[in-house]
Design an enzyme around this catalytic site. Structure first.
Site, PDB file in Angstrom:
ATOM      1  N   ASP A 339     -70.681   3.285 -91.669  1.00 44.90           N
ATOM      2  CA  ASP A 339     -71.246   2.482 -92.502  1.00 44.90           C
ATOM      3  C   ASP A 339     -71.604   3.054 -93.878  1.00 44.90           C
ATOM      4  OD1 ASP A 339     -72.435   0.719 -90.537  1.00 44.90           O
ATOM      5  OD2 ASP A 339     -73.131   2.335 -89.630  1.00 44.90           O
ATOM      6  N   HIS A 558     -68.080   3.197-102.250  1.00 45.21           N
ATOM      7  CA  HIS A 558     -68.537   3.989-101.286  1.00 45.21           C
ATOM      8  C   HIS A 558     -67.605   3.595-100.078  1.00 45.21           C
ATOM      9  CE1 HIS A 558     -71.107   6.498 -98.468  1.00 45.21           C
ATOM     10  NE2 HIS A 558     -70.861   5.536 -97.742  1.00 45.21           N
ATOM     11  N   GLU A 559     -67.697   2.499 -99.593  1.00 44.01           N
ATOM     12  CA  GLU A 559     -67.123   1.933 -98.499  1.00 44.01           C
ATOM     13  C   GLU A 559     -65.636   2.122 -98.584  1.00 44.01           C
ATOM     14  OE1 GLU A 559     -68.797   1.307 -95.936  1.00 44.01           O
ATOM     15  OE2 GLU A 559     -70.638   1.461 -97.215  1.00 44.01           O
ATOM     16  N   HIS A 562     -64.228   5.416 -97.771  1.00 44.37           N
ATOM     17  CA  HIS A 562     -64.030   5.735 -96.284  1.00 44.37           C
ATOM     18  C   HIS A 562     -62.821   5.841 -95.791  1.00 44.37           C
ATOM     19  CE1 HIS A 562     -68.117   6.712 -94.790  1.00 44.37           C
ATOM     20  NE2 HIS A 562     -68.393   5.317 -95.362  1.00 44.37           N
ATOM     21  N   GLU A 588     -69.156  10.599 -95.696  1.00 51.70           N
ATOM     22  CA  GLU A 588     -70.218   9.812 -96.540  1.00 51.70           C
ATOM     23  C   GLU A 588     -70.158  10.295 -98.146  1.00 51.70           C
ATOM     24  OE1 GLU A 588     -71.514   7.046 -95.355  1.00 51.70           O
ATOM     25  OE2 GLU A 588     -70.699   7.430 -92.987  1.00 51.70           O
TER      26      GLU A 588
END
Ligand SMILES: *[C@@H]1O[C@H](CO)[C@@H](O)[C@H](O)[C@H]1NC(C)=O
Ligand SMILES: *[C@@H]1O[C@H](CO)[C@@H](O)[C@H](O)[C@H]1NC(C)=O
Ligand SMILES: *[C@@H]1O[C@H](CO)[C@@H](O)[C@H](O)[C@H]1NC(C)=O
Length: 824
Positions: A339, A558-559, A562, A588
């Site tokens: 997430d 950010h995503e 990952h 994260e």
């Protein structure tokens, strides 16, 4: 501490009745934990590397002989290692990253990884989590009767919950006296810990329940279905599915059909994978294989026979390891979902144009939209962003195609498939995408209006063309940017077609705009190289009109990060390396850090994360990223606090540490307005421009490294190179050491002291230490503010010789007072 089923149930009952539930209820359930190995570490400057010299310049042979020497008499016919085929040489640094998987009795040790970094004929570092000891007999071993480390962690977590609740009660009592109003007996840290407990610990009672109901009494080492079903009870977010499994256990097992497929581990070790159909709450056949996993046993580990499953569900994609023996226990689980929160001829066609918030504008509060060009990087995206070679086009049969290319006029291309996903389902191929027409112009009005609450969603949906266009644009630029810093095909990047440059293809990012499966969040799923990554962006109902996460670049970055960190850490084909604990937290943190570096300007400023989407000036983390200790007081020791259980809070501390380190490099090397390196010349060489410089130290080996000249571009490079160097499941110490080694490799160690001073400022100096980590947080940390002696004098620090001579790593548990640079 044994956590019995009754205590677990009692706690959940208490939490459910006594506490009012606040906050969003639509949180995605996700599990993540595993054994914390006492022996697994990153070793810079291996003590034995000199002995490993062999008469070969082949880095794979060097790595192989290094590992052979490292393991010495441990090796036998029953205990060997396989060279994984996702190993690669980084063409920019010349470092070859070689990954080995341990094989015992012909089975993989699922968490037995050695990664070896070779440069110029020398092993410069390695990470090692191989099991040490003799191969167990092939018969089923008796498992230890103790409840295992996981139950112990759950006991610790339960203790934290009780402490927090007591604290809340005290506060509430005080508040009641003052206000006479009922204060809520909950807060965000409490809720977070409670969720961790519910998701990761509730299932501890399942084996007993199953046995009580008369299921799964016997072990069948050839039949994974009972173990799988037990995992599904823990994994499904749907109580009806749990009830169904408990009521129809044997029928469901009988309904599962399966077939076998061989799978190569490395060059010549083949294992069998069972593909299992009709598993409740999954969306594709489950892959099962027999493996070993290590459980801590004092300062060593022991091997346990287990099943390793890959389980794709609506909102999760799990890699889970369940013990063979009945009652089955879930020993380790990683959710691949996280997430948020050969260049051909240049394009003949006109580049596409998009009406978007340009790169560097973090969100609508920072600037307006402009008509931006499809300024793709010809190295990273040789065909631009809208063309896919037909062979790798998942839609090819539906489309008119010219020659060997599919030329799309929608937001569909080799790196990214961006589309609407209001239904929130897994299907995506035929979802709606805006069409830019033959001229490829994606220009749509954006003027969201304040509406009644009931109309907010419909109002937001009116701008789906705008948000898909923005998501496509941002994601392609991030692909191209990370590519130029080394996230290329061999390193495991996301592309449908790899242009013959190696790596596994067929894995562009599936990017869902306005995904209907949630609000106020975002997530990214990273399966191993060769399978599509999936990014789901949500609307935020935090304001009227709703805010759209697709329009906040920081959240998208950010995503996507990952995908970057998971593919780079531990090798492209190993997606289980950043699952939980400090490693999961850094997963994260890197996303926040990179998003913040990308938005930052020459004039220093603090930045919050997700402030626009969340409609909250301070953002979605505890603190903005800041150099000012009063604004962001986080240090390494902050991780001890109960509020820091969970990967996002851990990540925030890591991102803050990197932010401080970055500013030191910017002070020293200045700031570049554009993080994009210059385009290659006609002959394919990359000009230095005002972007690169040749380091003062001249590497004897080729290629000569190109060093980003400015502090902000340099830190991005070092962080990415560090990800490649560090091993699977790194700690903060490992990742720090890998960044410092990345600088040794790239510049000969010009920034050795700047980096150490930055890390030490936030408590991650040479004397930092930790005791007793759990998979989610906790432990007792010591902030270390000391730096190596060479960095302490007033004199200009000498770059340390390369490779840095250094004895064996000090213990994880002890302050590193025998470190040779430490000068008390
Ligand atoms: C489709 O894309 C390829 C590769 O960029 C290009 O060579 C070709 O001319 C394009 N075809 C059309 C009809 O635009
Ligand atoms: C999106 O754009 C298309 C034209 O490309 C238009 O027909 C459609 O109505 C637009 N969708 C919305 C929701 O405005
Ligand atoms: C740090 O932040 C505090 C609180 O906002 C402020 O009072 C102080 O002036 C800041 N210090 C510096 C050096 O900016």
């Amino acid at each position: 501490m044994r956590l019995s089923s009754t205590t677990s149930l009692a706690l959940v009952g208490l939490a459910g009745s006594a506490l009012a539930h606040v906050g969003p209820t639509s949180r995605r359930k996700t599990m993540g934990f595993g054994p914390v190995h006492p022996h697994a570490k990153f070793h810079t400057s291996p003590a034995s590397f000199a002995k490993a010299s062999v008469f070969t310049s082949d880095p794979y042979d060097i790595a192989r002989s290094f590992v052979t020497e490292l393991l010495q008499d441990q090796l036998s016919e029953d205990n060997e290692f396989a060279l994984r085929k996702d190993s690669y040489t980084d063409s920019a640094t010349g470092v070859t990253h070689v990954y080995f998987r341990q094989m015992v009795n012909g089975l993989e040790v699922a968490d037995g990884d050695i990664s070896v970094n070779v440069k110029g004929g020398t092993v410069i570092s390695y990470g090692d989590s191989f099991y040490r000891g003799y191969a167990p007999g092939v018969t089923l071993m008796d498992e230890p009767t103790t409840p295992g480390p996981h139950a112990e962690f759950c006991g610790l977590l339960q203790g934290q919950l009780v402490e927090r609740l007591t604290l809340l009660r005290e506060h509430a009592a005080v508040a009641n006296q003052v206000t006479m109003s009922g204060a809520q007996l909950t807060d965000e840290p409490y809720e977070r810990m409670q969720r961790l407990f519910r998701w990761n610990c509730d299932h501890l009672r399942t084996p007993h329940e199953l046995v009580e109901r008369g299921f799964g009494k016997t072990s069948d080492i050839f039949d994974p279905r009972g173990a799988l079903l037990q995992f599904m009870i823990a994994a499904t977010p749907d109580d009806a599915v749990v009830a169904d499994i408990l009521n129809n256990h044997d029928e469901i097992i009988a309904g599962m059909t399966s077939w076998f497929e061989p799978q190569l581990v490395g060059d010549n070790n083949a294992v069998l994978v069972e593909m299992i159909n009709n598993v409740p709450d999954t969306v594709s056949p489950v892959k099962a294989k027999a493996v070993y996993i290590q459980l801590p046993d004092g300062d060593k580990t022991m091997l346990i026979q287990a099943w390793r499953f890959e389980v794709e569900m609506q909102d999760n994609w799990y890699e889970a390891i369940i013990s063979h023996q009945v009652p089955h226990r879930i020993l380790s689980v990683v959710d691949w979902a996280s997430d948020a929160p050969i260049p051909s001829e240049p394009e003949q066609r006109q580049p596409a144009r998009y009406h978007v918030f340009p790169f560097g504008v973090n969100d609508p509060s920072e600037g307006g939209r402009t008509l931006a060009k499809e300024n793709f990087d010809p190295l990273a995206s040789p065909l631009g962003w809208h063309v896919i070679p037909v062979s790798n086009d998942p839609l090819s049969s539906n489309l008119k195609k010219k020659g060997q290319y599919s030329n799309y006029t929608t937001t569909f291309g080799n790196n990214v498939f961006a589309h609407e996903n209001w239904e929130g389902q897994n299907g995506w191929l035929h979802n709606y995408r805006p069409d830019g027409g033959d001229d490829l112009i994606f220009n749509y009005p954006y003027d969201p209006k304040i509406t009644d609450k009931s109309d907010s969603l419909d109002e937001a949906k009116k701008y789906i063309n705008v948000t898909i266009t923005q998501l496509f644009y941002t994601s392609n630029l991030v692909h191209d940017l990370y590519y130029r810093y080394g996230f290329d095909e061999v390193a495991g990047n996301f592309q449908q077609h790899n242009f013959g440059r190696g790596g596994e293809e067929g894995d562009a990012v599936i990017a869902n705009a306005q995904d209907g499966s949630g609000f106020n969040n975002a997530n990214f799923m990273t399966p191993p190289d060769g399978q599509n990554g999936r990014c789901r962006m949500y609307l935020w109902n935090t304001a009227n009109p709703y805010r759209d996460g697709d329009l906040e670049a920081g959240i998208v970055i950010h995503e996507l990060s990952h995908g970057l960190s998971i593919r780079l850490t531990g090798g492209p084909a190993n997606s289980g390396c950043l699952g939980w604990g400090e490693s999961g937290g850094m997963g994260e943190g890197w996303g926040d850090f990179l998003a913040t570096v990308i938005r930052s300007k020459a004039l220093y400023s603090d930045y919050p994360m997700g402030a626009w989407a969340a409609n909250q000036a301070g953002g979605i983390r505890n603190y903005p990223y800041s150099l000012n200790e009063s604004v962001n007081p986080s240090t390494y020791k902050t991780l001890d606090k109960p509020q820091y259980w969970g990967v996002h809070a851990i990540g925030e501390v890591w991102a803050e540490i990197l932010w401080v380190v970055a500013q030191r490099l910017i002070t020293k090397h200045g700031f570049t307005e554009s993080l994009f390196p210059p385009l290659p010349l006609e002959d394919g060489t990359i000009p230095l421009g005002d972007f690169y410089r040749v380091p003062e130290f001249i590497a004897t080996d080729v290629p000569k490294p190109l060093v980003p000249k400015h502090g902000n571009s340099l830190i991005v490079q070092l962080v990415l190179n560090g990800m490649k160097l560090q091993q699977c499941r790194p700690s903060f110490f490992d990742a720090r050491d890998a960044i410092i080694q990345a600088d040794q490799v790239l510049t000969g160690g010009e920034n050795f002291c700047d980096l150490w001073l930055g890390f030490a400022e936030k408590g991650l100096g040479i004397d930092a230490a930790v005791q007793g980590r759990t998979p989610w947080g906790g432990g007792v940390r010591t902030d270390g503010f000391n730096v190596p002696a060479v960095c302490r004098s007033e004199d200009t620090p000498e770059p340390s010789p390369y490779p840095e001579p250094e004895p064996e790593e000090p213990g994880d548990d002890e302050p590193e007072d025998d470190w040779p640079w430490l000068h008390i």
